[in-house]
Motif scaffolding. Structure first.
Motif, PDB file in Angstrom:
ATOM      1  N   VAL A 178       0.854  -1.185   0.000  1.00  0.00           N
ATOM      2  CA  VAL A 178       0.000   0.000   0.000  1.00  0.00           C
ATOM      3  C   VAL A 178       0.887   1.231   0.000  1.00  0.00           C
ATOM      4  N   VAL A 179       0.562   2.189  -0.847  1.00  0.00           N
ATOM      5  CA  VAL A 179       1.216   3.491  -0.862  1.00  0.00           C
ATOM      6  C   VAL A 179       0.143   4.534  -0.614  1.00  0.00           C
ATOM      7  N   THR A 180       0.348   5.394   0.368  1.00  0.00           N
ATOM      8  CA  THR A 180      -0.616   6.460   0.623  1.00  0.00           C
ATOM      9  C   THR A 180      -0.057   7.772   0.090  1.00  0.00           C
ATOM     10  N   GLY A 181      -0.837   8.399  -0.790  1.00  0.00           N
ATOM     11  CA  GLY A 181      -0.426   9.644  -1.437  1.00  0.00           C
ATOM     12  C   GLY A 181       0.035   9.394  -2.858  1.00  0.00           C
ATOM     13  N   ALA A 182      -0.567  10.103  -3.825  1.00  0.00           N
ATOM     14  CA  ALA A 182      -0.191   9.955  -5.234  1.00  0.00           C
ATOM     15  C   ALA A 182       0.504  11.207  -5.751  1.00  0.00           C
ATOM     16  N   GLY A 183       1.303  11.838  -4.871  1.00  0.00           N
ATOM     17  CA  GLY A 183       2.209  12.875  -5.322  1.00  0.00           C
ATOM     18  C   GLY A 183       3.416  12.224  -5.972  1.00  0.00           C
ATOM     19  N   PRO A 184       4.447  13.005  -6.319  1.00  0.00           N
ATOM     20  CA  PRO A 184       5.617  12.427  -6.984  1.00  0.00           C
ATOM     21  C   PRO A 184       6.266  11.289  -6.190  1.00  0.00           C
ATOM     22  N   VAL A 185       6.446  11.475  -4.884  1.00  0.00           N
ATOM     23  CA  VAL A 185       7.101  10.435  -4.087  1.00  0.00           C
ATOM     24  C   VAL A 185       6.222   9.189  -4.015  1.00  0.00           C
ATOM     25  N   GLY A 197       7.297  -6.768  -8.374  1.00  0.00           N
ATOM     26  CA  GLY A 197       6.300  -7.812  -8.593  1.00  0.00           C
ATOM     27  C   GLY A 197       5.185  -7.848  -7.576  1.00  0.00           C
ATOM     28  N   LEU A 198       5.018  -6.773  -6.805  1.00  0.00           N
ATOM     29  CA  LEU A 198       3.979  -6.751  -5.781  1.00  0.00           C
ATOM     30  C   LEU A 198       2.657  -6.249  -6.342  1.00  0.00           C
ATOM     31  N   GLU A 199       1.581  -6.640  -5.686  1.00  0.00           N
ATOM     32  CA  GLU A 199       0.259  -6.076  -5.947  1.00  0.00           C
ATOM     33  C   GLU A 199       0.199  -4.747  -5.200  1.00  0.00           C
ATOM     34  N   VAL A 200       0.182  -3.650  -5.936  1.00  0.00           N
ATOM     35  CA  VAL A 200       0.326  -2.325  -5.330  1.00  0.00           C
ATOM     36  C   VAL A 200      -1.003  -1.583  -5.368  1.00  0.00           C
ATOM     37  N   HIS A 201      -1.376  -1.014  -4.210  1.00  0.00           N
ATOM     38  CA  HIS A 201      -2.580  -0.205  -4.069  1.00  0.00           C
ATOM     39  C   HIS A 201      -2.169   1.194  -3.641  1.00  0.00           C
ATOM     40  N   VAL A 202      -2.620   2.199  -4.371  1.00  0.00           N
ATOM     41  CA  VAL A 202      -2.286   3.592  -4.078  1.00  0.00           C
ATOM     42  C   VAL A 202      -3.546   4.324  -3.644  1.00  0.00           C
ATOM     43  N   PHE A 203      -3.445   5.051  -2.523  1.00  0.00           N
ATOM     44  CA  PHE A 203      -4.591   5.772  -1.951  1.00  0.00           C
ATOM     45  C   PHE A 203      -4.356   7.277  -2.034  1.00  0.00           C
ATOM     46  N   ASP A 204      -5.360   7.994  -2.552  1.00  0.00           N
ATOM     47  CA  ASP A 204      -5.288   9.439  -2.644  1.00  0.00           C
ATOM     48  C   ASP A 204      -6.721   9.966  -2.676  1.00  0.00           C
ATOM     49  N   ILE A 205      -6.874  11.276  -2.473  1.00  0.00           N
ATOM     50  CA  ILE A 205      -8.224  11.853  -2.431  1.00  0.00           C
ATOM     51  C   ILE A 205      -8.682  12.366  -3.797  1.00  0.00           C
ATOM     52  N   VAL A 206      -7.767  12.459  -4.768  1.00  0.00           N
ATOM     53  CA  VAL A 206      -8.138  12.932  -6.096  1.00  0.00           C
ATOM     54  C   VAL A 206      -8.959  11.853  -6.795  1.00  0.00           C
ATOM     55  N   THR A 207     -10.094  12.226  -7.353  1.00  0.00           N
ATOM     56  CA  THR A 207     -11.011  11.228  -7.904  1.00  0.00           C
ATOM     57  C   THR A 207     -10.822  10.951  -9.400  1.00  0.00           C
ATOM     58  N   ASP A 208     -10.251  11.891 -10.138  1.00  0.00           N
ATOM     59  CA  ASP A 208     -10.063  11.653 -11.572  1.00  0.00           C
ATOM     60  C   ASP A 208      -8.856  12.445 -12.066  1.00  0.00           C
ATOM     61  N   GLY A 209      -8.574  12.292 -13.351  1.00  0.00           N
ATOM     62  CA  GLY A 209      -7.451  13.034 -13.920  1.00  0.00           C
ATOM     63  C   GLY A 209      -6.182  12.219 -14.019  1.00  0.00           C
ATOM     64  N   LYS A 211      -3.501  11.603 -11.934  1.00  0.00           N
ATOM     65  CA  LYS A 211      -2.986  10.701 -10.894  1.00  0.00           C
ATOM     66  C   LYS A 211      -3.564   9.291 -11.005  1.00  0.00           C
ATOM     67  N   PRO A 212      -4.887   9.128 -11.081  1.00  0.00           N
ATOM     68  CA  PRO A 212      -5.408   7.766 -11.253  1.00  0.00           C
ATOM     69  C   PRO A 212      -4.877   7.090 -12.512  1.00  0.00           C
ATOM     70  N   ASP A 213      -4.759   7.856 -13.599  1.00  0.00           N
ATOM     71  CA  ASP A 213      -4.258   7.270 -14.835  1.00  0.00           C
ATOM     72  C   ASP A 213      -2.816   6.799 -14.687  1.00  0.00           C
ATOM     73  N   LEU A 214      -1.980   7.599 -14.027  1.00  0.00           N
ATOM     74  CA  LEU A 214      -0.586   7.205 -13.833  1.00  0.00           C
ATOM     75  C   LEU A 214      -0.475   5.924 -13.014  1.00  0.00           C
ATOM     76  N   VAL A 215      -1.298   5.814 -11.979  1.00  0.00           N
ATOM     77  CA  VAL A 215      -1.281   4.608 -11.141  1.00  0.00           C
ATOM     78  C   VAL A 215      -1.723   3.392 -11.952  1.00  0.00           C
ATOM     79  N   ARG A 216      -2.817   3.521 -12.668  1.00  0.00           N
ATOM     80  CA  ARG A 216      -3.335   2.387 -13.446  1.00  0.00           C
ATOM     81  C   ARG A 216      -2.381   1.985 -14.550  1.00  0.00           C
TER      82      ARG A 216
END
Length: 357
Positions: A178-185, A197-209, A211-216
């Motif tokens: 789990v990574v909390t925060g979808a800023g640069p770090v 090779g891990l299953e990675v989950h990123v948590f942030d408050i931004v709903t679209d745009g 940041k979600p695209d970069l994570v996916r």
């Protein structure tokens, strides 16, 4: 030459000023600055929360995230004119403690280290600077457009190194991170988790745009709900926000034997109520580890350079959402809704220019 400076301890003192070129005594390698990345640390210095000028100077040149090109270099140390380089932000204390003497200045024991653009050393937001060869890391020449991301990568390169070292205390076979925060770090922490090779989950408050695209696009999973509501119990957690409630959520949502790395710095003041007894019981009975990590040493810079060289260049470019000329620095510090990483272009064309003056 021009430099972006603040007067430490004085709010809103940021300004562009003419300063002398770097003296030869600062090192035999002359570097022309290409770019400087901006982050929360820079904003806190501008707000006079901290920052220390070099001895005998009443201003501090800002900027610790950097990228430059060698203009002059002595023969022998593996650097040549035209090389793309990054200056290492933290330097050992002048009378090294045991950690600094061992090259682990990121783990300094007495706090007498210096940091470019932060504590006792001018930063890199100036047209030219000098350094000793050992204070520079050479980059792949193809990284001219994204090499300014190196310093943020070093932060998470160290974090993941420490996680893996701690994991060797016993059986360690992490599957979920789990990574909390979808800023640069946070995004770069997720990149390194996916690379492992891990299953990675990123948590942030931004709903679209973006940041979600970069994570996916990394192959990770993006979440906007609070971590406790997700039901995820991670083996590795990297906290990158410094938000008190998020830190508390991270400490309460761990799998047995989990390792949690805190990289975000929380502001002082009243935070959420914490049941220390419950937290202690969970940590002890779960064989869990919580540790903090800040800064990086040369080993981490070299590891980060390898990450940048191997990562998807297009994905890295998308992290840099705005590039602003040095002369327009005020625009760079005016936050925009879609900002991820904002970069000051000191030398926009990336080529050599005028001599320092």
């Amino acid at each position: 030459m021009q430099a972006l400076t603040v007067t430490p301890g004085k709010r809103d003192s940021l300004r562009l000023r003419d300063i002398d070129g770097p003296p030869a005594g600062q090192g035999p390698v002359l570097v022309e600055a290409l770019a400087v990345g901006l982050c929360g640390t820079d904003m806190e210095i501008i707000e006079a929360q901290y920052g220390q000028a070099p001895p005998g100077q009443d201003y501090l040149v800002l900027g610790h995230e950097n990228l430059g090109r060698v203009r002059e270099a002595p023969q022998g140390p593996g650097l040549a004119e035209g090389d793309l380089v990054v200056g290492i932000a933290r330097r050992p204390d002048p009378e090294p403690c045991r950690a600094c003497a061992a090259g682990e200045w990121d783990m300094c024991l007495n706090g007498e280290y210096t940091e470019h653009g932060i504590k006792g050393l001018d930063g890199f937001a100036r047209e030219f600077w000098r350094a000793e060869p050992e204070a520079l890391v050479r980059l792949d020449p193809g990284l001219a457009d994204v090499g300014v991301l190196l310093e943020p990568v070093t932060v998470v390169a160290k974090a993941w190194e420490q996680i893996e070292r701690i994991g060797q205390r016993a059986f360690f076979d992490p599957r979920v991170a789990v990574v909390t925060g979808a800023g640069p770090v946070g995004l770069l922490a997720a990149l390194l988790g996916v690379r492992r090779g891990l299953e990675v989950h990123v948590f942030d408050i931004v709903t679209d745009g973006l940041k979600p695209d970069l994570v996916r696009d990394l192959g990770a999973v993006y979440h906007t709900e609070p971590l406790p509501d997700s039901g995820i119990k991670a083996d590795v957690l990297v906290e990158c926000t410094g938000v008190a409630q998020v830190v508390l959520d991270v400490l309460g949502c761990r799998a047995p034997d989990a390792i949690t790395c805190l990289t975000g710095v929380t502001s002082s003041g009243k935070g959420p109520d914490v049941n220390v007894g419950t937290l202690n019981r969970r940590t002890v009975l779960g064989n869990e580890v919580v540790f903090g990590s800040v800064n990086a040493n040369r080993r981490h810079y070299e590891a980060a350079a390898a990450v940048l060289a191997e990562a998807d260049r297009g994905w890295l470019r998308r992290l840099i959402t705005r590039r602003v000329a040095l002369a327009d620095f005020a625009d760079a510090f005016a936050a925009q809704p879609d900002d991820v990483k904002v970069v000051l272009d000191i030398r926009p064309d990336g080529q050599g220019g005028k001599d320092p003056a």
